[in-house]
Design an enzyme around this catalytic site. Structure first.
Site, mmCIF file in Angstrom:
data_model
loop_
_atom_site.group_PDB
_atom_site.id
_atom_site.type_symbol
_atom_site.label_atom_id
_atom_site.label_comp_id
_atom_site.label_asym_id
_atom_site.label_seq_id
_atom_site.Cartn_x
_atom_site.Cartn_y
_atom_site.Cartn_z
ATOM 1 N N SER A 321 7.017 5.061 1.984
ATOM 2 C CA SER A 321 6.125 3.848 1.986
ATOM 3 C C SER A 321 6.385 3.054 3.070
ATOM 4 C CB SER A 321 6.183 3.217 0.626
ATOM 5 O OG SER A 321 5.864 4.149 -0.294
ATOM 6 N N HIS A 364 -3.486 2.223 -9.891
ATOM 7 C CA HIS A 364 -3.313 0.948 -9.700
ATOM 8 C C HIS A 364 -4.556 0.163 -9.796
ATOM 9 C CE1 HIS A 364 0.236 2.198 -7.705
ATOM 10 N NE2 HIS A 364 0.894 1.227 -8.069
ATOM 11 N N CYS A 377 0.803 1.186 -3.255
ATOM 12 C CA CYS A 377 -0.171 2.267 -3.699
ATOM 13 C C CYS A 377 -0.570 3.336 -2.763
ATOM 14 C CB CYS A 377 -1.587 1.480 -4.114
ATOM 15 S SG CYS A 377 -3.027 2.570 -4.598
#
Lengths: 620, 368
Positions: A321, A364, A377
């Site tokens: 991420s 989410h 996300c």
């Protein structure tokens, strides 16, 4: 008895004549040979006899020390005893081999190989068998000197790595020069048996550290015994290196890691100085000083955790991420999203016939860029990646230094990989699928980075786009403190993004740590605002069934990333932590980063006791 | 006529004595220079020991001169047998120094019977040829006895082992035989026999002896190992140049780069310090001695005297040629000392006794 003539010699006149001729001829041959040697080649032989007479003995230069940013000594020299052999004086190689095998740390076959090579060497030169003999060995050899002719103990210097394995992957170690290195070395500055930096700063900065050998011109007899001194040239000591690394940070990071494997790097984003460079597991460079024993070498080499691998520059991991930072900047700059636009996450994103999942099964919900970064996300970034397309993703990744070495100045740095359709065609002969773009968008798949690249990337995000080549060495000093070189980091092509983009991303990164929903909240510390991003690098591709981390075998657990900087408003330090098989970055990597930051900011008020008494610190 | 001849030979003698003493003096000086820098031992330095041997040798000369060589002929075989007994004695009882049994201890001095046999073998051969003197060439059957006279000490010496002395015995014996002349058939048989025994001899050499031969054939092959000594010897000789480096200034000698620089390689030490000039004079001195001895042989009044003088001549000749040839890298390294020069009491004494014998024959050349 019949007498043949009155004078017996009359019968042998011819023999007398023939003998006389032989005598004269034989002497003539000797004389011609003498004249050839003494008159014709006299000059050449005289030179040879001079060369015989004058021995040049080297005086090794003391190698430069290596100090940390606070001038605390990390690597020093200490006297050591070398076991040397003078071939001409050895009487019996077999018994010598047997005697030494009992004393030597070297395995018998290596010892015998060395002895065989020495046997063929110049008779009166001394050759080092092994360095840094133990006190027992020295005592034994000295006491039995007469019974073991040809073996001598020489006092020289050895490297002393005062902090053992703490800096092994940045400083490296030294070893005996190899034939290959000898060939490459220019200007005849090295000889067989010399020691040379093999890895790391010891290798890269060899030129500065080495100094210049001195020499003695000595009149020596055939045994090599020194008769008189003809000339002496003092060696020039090597220069000291002052590193940007700080032992305190390094040590704190080491403690924070515990038994885990991984990397912790801290750097100053304003100028590229690397403040902490820790790789675990580590090894003790002191093991190499005496010529490493087979057992010790095996235990390092065969260790399943590969302590010799320099993970900071050689370990290739998907950024996970953390790569979302790049994607966010790219999307804002390209104008394909506004900070206000919301995208919906249902926990999965369908492309064609395939479902791409978010790490959070439940999804989410609808979220903007800020929340997407804070909560990391995946579905949001699948959509951003799809809009950007692989070409633009690749372009931004490269602008941030991915896919190329950072130039930190350590040997063996790897460039990582930024995949592209072109790369895939060449490598696999297959076309690029859009699904792969989605995978790359969340930093998985073929995208591979080194921890040091992440340091560079994050520094550029905080400093307005300057891509520094991280540096480890601050200054090159003489022993008396005269500064020769003050380094500054090379800058790459600036990454252009607007300050508005920077602000949006930085605010989001701040909330990653500060917000209750943030994935990096465990990096939060008192008094200083920290901003960062977690990451999880998938080791094994997880399909639909994702089991809780603890039940997965260690080897298959994901790597945990945490990349952060502080203070969030005006960053002074970037910290990147990678814990191999650490699971989620927020859980294992972020606390380590926090400890490093705490140490850094604690020491912002310079700690006098620490820098004043380095020796006691080292002993402890 | 007779008188004129006498005066001519008297003057010849003075130059001979001068040559002998000059060689001896240079030998002592070189020996002294060769021992510089070596650790002072508890025993007497070699050049002093050598001087004592010179003294003994000169006394020996006087004794030898007093006994008419024709009486010696009478006892030649007995003397020969005695020296053979000594050779057997050292083999059985002798002191072993670095693997070789060569020495008999005589108080502070030690003696090598293998040196003595060089002359006593000549005496025995002389006696044999004296009684078998014939005209024309010899064939092999007529040489069985002299061959045995040579063979027995030859084998004993090889057993010690002392290859150098064995080679000298071989060369002196064959020189004498060839001097008397061999029939053509005998020469062919000998040549074939010699060639056939070469491989046999090679396999009987000690390893270090084989190495020396190989090194001689190709010294550059292993310049720092086996070839090292011969290369250092050449450097020492060559670096002497024309004038030499001067007495006590030979670096090769002083710093002990030369192997065996007081015995086998003493010529190299001399050549380094005294240069081509010194070497030329030294060689001239040796040639003078050899021709003087040869001349005595050619004027001997009987075959015994002739062969004795001849044997001593060859002894000088072969020793000088092989030793210097070895130092110059012309011949393989073998332990053959330089007469009147190298350190070694027994050999010096024996060579001086040889000089005494020559003088003995010389003085009695007109008596009959």
């Amino acid at each position: 008895m019949k007498r043949l003539s009155n004078n017996p010699t009359m019968d042998h006149r011819r023999s007398f004549l023939a003998c006389s001729f032989c005598f004269v001829a034989a002497f003539a041959i000797l004389l011609v040979r003498l004249a050839y040697f003494q008159l014709w080649s006299g000059e050449a032989f005289r030179n040879l006899s001079e060369n015989n007479r004058i021995r040049v003995t080297e005086i090794h230069a003391p190698r430069g020390r290596i100090l940390d940013a606070n001038h605390e000594i990390l690597v020093d020299n200490r006297p050591c005893f070398d076991v040397t052999v003078i071939p001409e004086e050895v009487q019996d190689y077999t018994s010598l081999g047997e005697t030494l095998a009992r004393l030597s740390p070297l395995p018998p076959e290596v010892l015998n190989e060395k002895l065989a090579a020495i046997r063929k060497g110049v008779p009166f030169r001394s050759y080092v068998l092994w360095k840094d003999a133990s006190w027992d060995t020295v005592a034994y050899l000295e006491a039995n000197r007469l019974r073991i002719p040809g073996v001598m103990i020489q006092v020289t210097q050895a490297r002393d790595y005062l902090v053992q394995g703490l800096f092994a992957h940045s400083i490296g170690y030294m070893g005996e020069i190899s034939p290959k290195e000898l060939k490459r070395a220019h200007r005849r500055e090295y000889r067989i048996g010399d020691w040379i930096g093999k890895v790391g700063i010891e290798k890269v900065w060899e030129e500065q550290l080495r100094g210049k050998k001195g020499g003695l011109q000595v009149e020596a007899d055939a045994r090599g015994r020194q008769i008189s001194l003809v000339k002496r040239k003092e060696p020039t000591p090597g220069k000291n290196l002052v590193l940007s690394l700080e032992r305190r940070l390094q040590q704190r990071a080491r403690q924070a890691f515990g038994d885990a494997t991984g990397v912790a790097i801290a750097a100053d984003p304003r100028d590229g100085r690397v403040l902490c460079y820790l790789n675990l597991p580590s090894y003790d460079p002191n093991s190499f000083v005496g010529g490493i024993s087979r057992d010790e070498w095996d235990s390092i080499r065969m260790n399943p955790l590969y302590p010799l691998t320099n993970r900071g520059i050689q370990g290739l991991y998907p950024p996970g991420s953390i790569f979302k930072i790049v994607l966010a900047i790219a999307a804002l700059e390209e104008g394909i999203i506004t900070p206000q636009e919301k995208l919906f996450c249902s926990g999965r994103y369908r492309l064609g016939t395939r479902d791409f999942r978010c790490w959070r099964k439940a999804g989410h919900g609808s979220m903007d860029l800020h929340q997407a970064i804070v909560q990391s996300c995946d579905v949001y970034f699948y959509q951003l990646g799809q809009r950007l397309g692989i070409e633009r993703i690749q372009s931004y990744a490269k602008r941030f230094g991915l896919g190329q070495i950072t130039g930190i100045g350590l040997d063996g740095e790897k460039s990582g990989l930024v995949p592209s359709p072109e790369w895939k065609r060449k490598r696999f002969g297959e076309p690029w699928y859009e699904g792969e773009t989605l995978i790359v968008s969340i930093g998985q798949g073929a995208l591979l980075v080194t921890p040091i690249q992440v340091v560079s990337l994050l520094s550029a995000v905080t400093n307005g786009g300057t891509l520094f080549a991280p540096r480890l060495v601050e200054k090159v000093e003489s022993t008396d403190g005269k500064v020769f070189v003050e380094s500054s980091s090379a800058r790459g092509a600036p990454v252009n993004f607007s300050s508005r983009t920077a602000t949006i991303v930085q605010e989001a990164l701040r909330d990653v740590v500060a917000s209750e929903k943030g994935t990096g909240k465990r990096a939060r510390m008192e008094g200083v605002a920290v901003a960062g991003k977690t990451g999880t690098a998938q080791v094994v591709r997880m399909d639909d069934q994702r089991t809780p981390g603890d039940e997965i075998p260690l080897k298959e657990r994901d790597h945990a990333w945490f990349a952060c900087y502080a203070p969030a408003e005006s960053p002074e330090i970037v910290v990147v932590v990678l814990v191999e098989h650490g699971g989620h970055g927020g859980e294992t990597a972020a606390p380590i980063a926090r400890e490093i930051l705490e140490e850094y900011f604690r020491s912002d008020q310079p700690d006098e006791t620490l820098s004043a008494s380095p020796a006691s610190e080292v002993d402890g | 006529m007779e008188k004129l001849k006498t005066s001519r030979f008297t003057s010849f003698d003075i130059s001979l004595v001068a040559a002998l003493f000059a060689i001896g003096l240079l030998g002592i000086l070189t020996l002294y220079s060769a021992m510089q820098g070596s650790a002072p031992g508890s025993s007497m330095p070699p050049h002093q020991k050598q001087l004592i041997w010179w003294g003994l040798g000169l006394m020996g000369i006087l004794i030898v001169i007093l006994i008419d060589y024709r009486h010696m002929e009478h006892y030649a075989y007995a003397i020969y047998a005695c020296s053979l007994l000594l050779l057997v004695y050292v083999l059985v009882m002798g002191r072993s120094i670095s693997g070789a049994k060569r020495w008999i201890e005589l108080g502070p001095l030690s003696f090598q019977p293998s040196e003595l046999i060089k002359i006593t073998m000549t005496l025995a051969l002389a006696k044999y040829f004296h009684h078998r003197a014939k005209q024309g060439r010899y064939n092999l059957f007529e040489l069985v006895v002299p061959f045995l006279i040579f063979l027995v000490p030859f084998v004993l010496v090889l057993l010690e082992p002392d290859l150098g002395t064995a080679i000298v015995l071989l060369l002196v014996f064959f020189s004498i035989v060839l001097f008397f002349g061999l029939s053509q058939g005998s020469i062919i048989v000998l040549a074939i026999g010699g060639l056939a025994s070469l491989p046999l001899g090679w396999f009987n050499l000690k390893d270090y002896q084989k190495e020396r031969v190989m090194t001689f054939l190709n010294p550059a092959e292993d310049p720092l190992g086996r070839g090292y000594h011969i290369i250092q010897s050449k450097i020492a000789i060559g670096s002497g140049g024309f004038w030499g480096k001067g007495f006590l200034h030979g670096t090769q000698t002083r710093l002990r780069f030369l192997p065996e620089q007081h015995t086998d390689f003493i010529f190299s030490a001399f050549a380094e310090q005294w240069g081509f000039l010194g070497c030329f004079l030294l060689l001239a001195g040796y040639l003078l001695v050899i021709f003087w001895a040869f001349n005595i042989s050619s004027r001997a009044k009987n075959t015994f005297g002739m062969v004795v003088a001849l044997g001593i001549t060859f002894l000088f000749f072969w020793h000088v040629i092989i030793n210097i040839g070895m130092c110059l890298g012309l011949l393989p390294v073998v332990g053959i000392p330089l007469p009147l020069f190298s350190y070694g009491g027994s050999f010096l004494l024996v060579m001086l006794l040889g000089v005494g014998l020559l003088l003995n024959i010389y003085i009695r050349r007109f008596i009959f």
